[in-house]
Enzyme design. Sequence first.
Site, PDB file in Angstrom:
ATOM      1  CG  ASP A 157      -2.107   0.938   1.045  1.00 37.53           C
ATOM      2  OD1 ASP A 157      -2.850   1.145   2.009  1.00 37.53           O
ATOM      3  OD2 ASP A 157      -2.275   1.464  -0.077  1.00 37.53           O
ATOM      4  CG  ASP A 194      -6.378  -5.477   2.228  1.00 37.34           C
ATOM      5  OD1 ASP A 194      -6.880  -4.658   1.433  1.00 37.34           O
ATOM      6  OD2 ASP A 194      -6.234  -5.265   3.457  1.00 37.34           O
ATOM      7  CB  CYS A 250      -9.119 -27.554   8.551  1.00 36.02           C
ATOM      8  SG  CYS A 250      -7.752 -26.415   8.218  1.00 36.02           S
ATOM      9  CB  CYS A 287      -4.166 -26.033   8.541  1.00 37.77           C
ATOM     10  SG  CYS A 287      -4.683 -25.924  10.269  1.00 37.77           S
ATOM     11  CB  CYS A 346      -7.049 -28.943  11.590  1.00 36.36           C
ATOM     12  SG  CYS A 346      -7.782 -27.335  11.898  1.00 36.36           S
ATOM     13  CG  HIS A 386      -7.582 -23.054  11.529  1.00 27.41           C
ATOM     14  ND1 HIS A 386      -7.992 -24.200  10.859  1.00 27.41           N
ATOM     15  CD2 HIS A 386      -8.698 -22.299  11.715  1.00 27.41           C
ATOM     16  CE1 HIS A 386      -9.296 -24.147  10.661  1.00 27.41           C
ATOM     17  NE2 HIS A 386      -9.752 -23.003  11.178  1.00 27.41           N
TER      18      HIS A 386
HETATM   19  C1  LIG Z   1      -9.446  -2.015   6.930  1.00 25.92           C
HETATM   20  N1  LIG Z   1     -10.111  -1.156   5.991  1.00 25.92           N
HETATM   21  C2  LIG Z   1      -9.432  -0.524   5.036  1.00 25.92           C
HETATM   22  N2  LIG Z   1     -10.011   0.412   4.255  1.00 25.92           N
HETATM   23  C3  LIG Z   1      -9.025   0.875   3.457  1.00 25.92           C
HETATM   24  C4  LIG Z   1      -9.048   1.913   2.504  1.00 25.92           C
HETATM   25  C5  LIG Z   1      -7.836   2.255   1.879  1.00 25.92           C
HETATM   26  C6  LIG Z   1      -7.795   3.378   0.935  1.00 25.92           C
HETATM   27  O1  LIG Z   1      -8.798   4.076   0.650  1.00 25.92           O
HETATM   28  N3  LIG Z   1      -6.589   3.689   0.404  1.00 25.92           N
HETATM   29  C7  LIG Z   1      -5.447   2.962   0.689  1.00 25.92           C
HETATM   30  N4  LIG Z   1      -4.297   3.348   0.091  1.00 25.92           N
HETATM   31  N5  LIG Z   1      -5.449   1.895   1.530  1.00 25.92           N
HETATM   32  C8  LIG Z   1      -6.628   1.548   2.171  1.00 25.92           C
HETATM   33  C9  LIG Z   1      -6.630   0.481   3.116  1.00 25.92           C
HETATM   34  C10 LIG Z   1      -5.351  -0.294   3.465  1.00 25.92           C
HETATM   35  C11 LIG Z   1      -5.255  -1.591   2.698  1.00 25.92           C
HETATM   36  C12 LIG Z   1      -3.896  -2.242   2.883  1.00 25.92           C
HETATM   37  C13 LIG Z   1      -3.411  -2.530   4.161  1.00 25.92           C
HETATM   38  C14 LIG Z   1      -2.161  -3.102   4.311  1.00 25.92           C
HETATM   39  C15 LIG Z   1      -1.376  -3.391   3.199  1.00 25.92           C
HETATM   40  C16 LIG Z   1      -1.873  -3.126   1.937  1.00 25.92           C
HETATM   41  C17 LIG Z   1      -3.132  -2.540   1.769  1.00 25.92           C
HETATM   42  C18 LIG Z   1      -7.840   0.186   3.752  1.00 25.92           C
HETATM   43  N6  LIG Z   1      -8.111  -0.703   4.746  1.00 25.92           N
HETATM   44 ZN   LIG Z   2      -7.005 -25.949  10.266  1.00 23.11          ZN
END
Ligand SMILES: CNc1nc2cc3c(=O)[nH]c(N)nc3c(CCc3ccccc3)c2[nH]1
Ligand SMILES: [Zn+2]
Length: 373
Positions: free
Chosen positions: A93, A268, A306, A308, A311, A337
């Site tokens: 990110d 993610d 599962c 893994c 388990c 897991h």
């Molecule tokens: C939990 N909710 C959540 N909403 C998000 C909105 C955005 C957004 O509008 N812009 C950007 N750039 N990232 C976001 C992320 C982080 C995602 C991520 C985390 C870790 C590694 C790689 C990617 C978000 N995560």
């Molecule tokens: Zn498992």
Amino acid sequence: MNAPGTFTLGPGDGSARTGRLTTAHGEIETPVFMPVGTQGTVKSLCPTDLQDIKARIILGNTYHLYLRPGDELVAKLGGLHRFMGWDGPILTDSGGFQVFSLSGLRRITEEGVTFASHIDGSKHLFSPEKVVSIQRNLGSDIMMVLDECVPYGADRAYTEKSLGLTTRWARRCREAHPAGDRGQLMFGIVQGGFFKDLRAQSAEQIIEVGFDGYALGGLSVGESRAEMYDILGDAAPLLPAERPRYLMGVGAPRDLLAGMAAGIDMFDCVLPTRNARNGTLFTFQGKVNIKRAEYREDDSPLDPTCPCYACRTFSRAYLRHLYIAKELLSYRLNTLHNLTFFSIMMERARQAIREGRFAAYRAEMEALYPEGE
Ligand SMILES: CNc1nc2cc3c(=O)[nH]c(N)nc3c(CCc3ccccc3)c2[nH]1
Ligand SMILES: [Zn+2]
């Protein structure tokens, strides 16, 4: 092998689709769930564990790795793949979201975001050019542009102004990294908050800049499921069908299913890894809170279906003991897991889409994971 960035669509089922994305470190079958490895590690797991549980692509964090150990150091030591011993695809990110959610003192200007490190309070500037340089140093296979993740509840005026800045930053990121340079892909991020016309405006502008894939940002930021699904249903189809679509920060099993039904290819979420550390385990018989007393003498496997290591080898009683005793092995087994569960759930979803029975699969999984994850 095809050139990095090649995205080939396979069979679909309604708006749900299967595909294959080529990266410089291998191909990814989509839809895919991507485990989060914020500081160059998926917490408590070795890269060999990730291979064993068939994780195909993992996430890294520009914000964290820039602050510690430093992107220049990682570059000097051969890049993030070599540094962390993972030779599969990595998506990073841009750090925009992490700055807003982690660091104190932050100011947004046309130039970029200035912020104070959550580690030592030092001052930093993330400009579009800077975050591209960091991700090029890390050697990530998929880089995300710098964007402003508009806070939940932002009004229309703020949201509209912000999406314009996000578009200008996206253009600057594109200019700072020629398409496909060194096999590193770049995805654009669509904002627009919870205003459908602003989402369409943002999508049009980001698509016009031109990227290898497109993400929906600004979701999973505290909104209700209904609000997220409403925007998702409206915005996903606006993204080019022939490129990968990534729904950032999502999500729980039922949200992954809703995302796939809307035509999303990549997801993610910290849920499987974070919940593993607090003893909430996902099984194909529903959720198991391993710390509950009912498992104290339970000699059965966590999930008999599962494959893994946890388990296959240990009882619920033992997993509960490790958790209660705060043993480090609890993190590792629970994480192994939960990530196996997500990996199998996505594999079965891909198969269901290929066989035209995705709606039935979605209903089956939703029965296991009712409202509220
Ligand atoms: C939990 N909710 C959540 N909403 C998000 C909105 C955005 C957004 O509008 N812009 C950007 N750039 N990232 C976001 C992320 C982080 C995602 C991520 C985390 C870790 C590694 C790689 C990617 C978000 N995560
Ligand atoms: Zn498992």
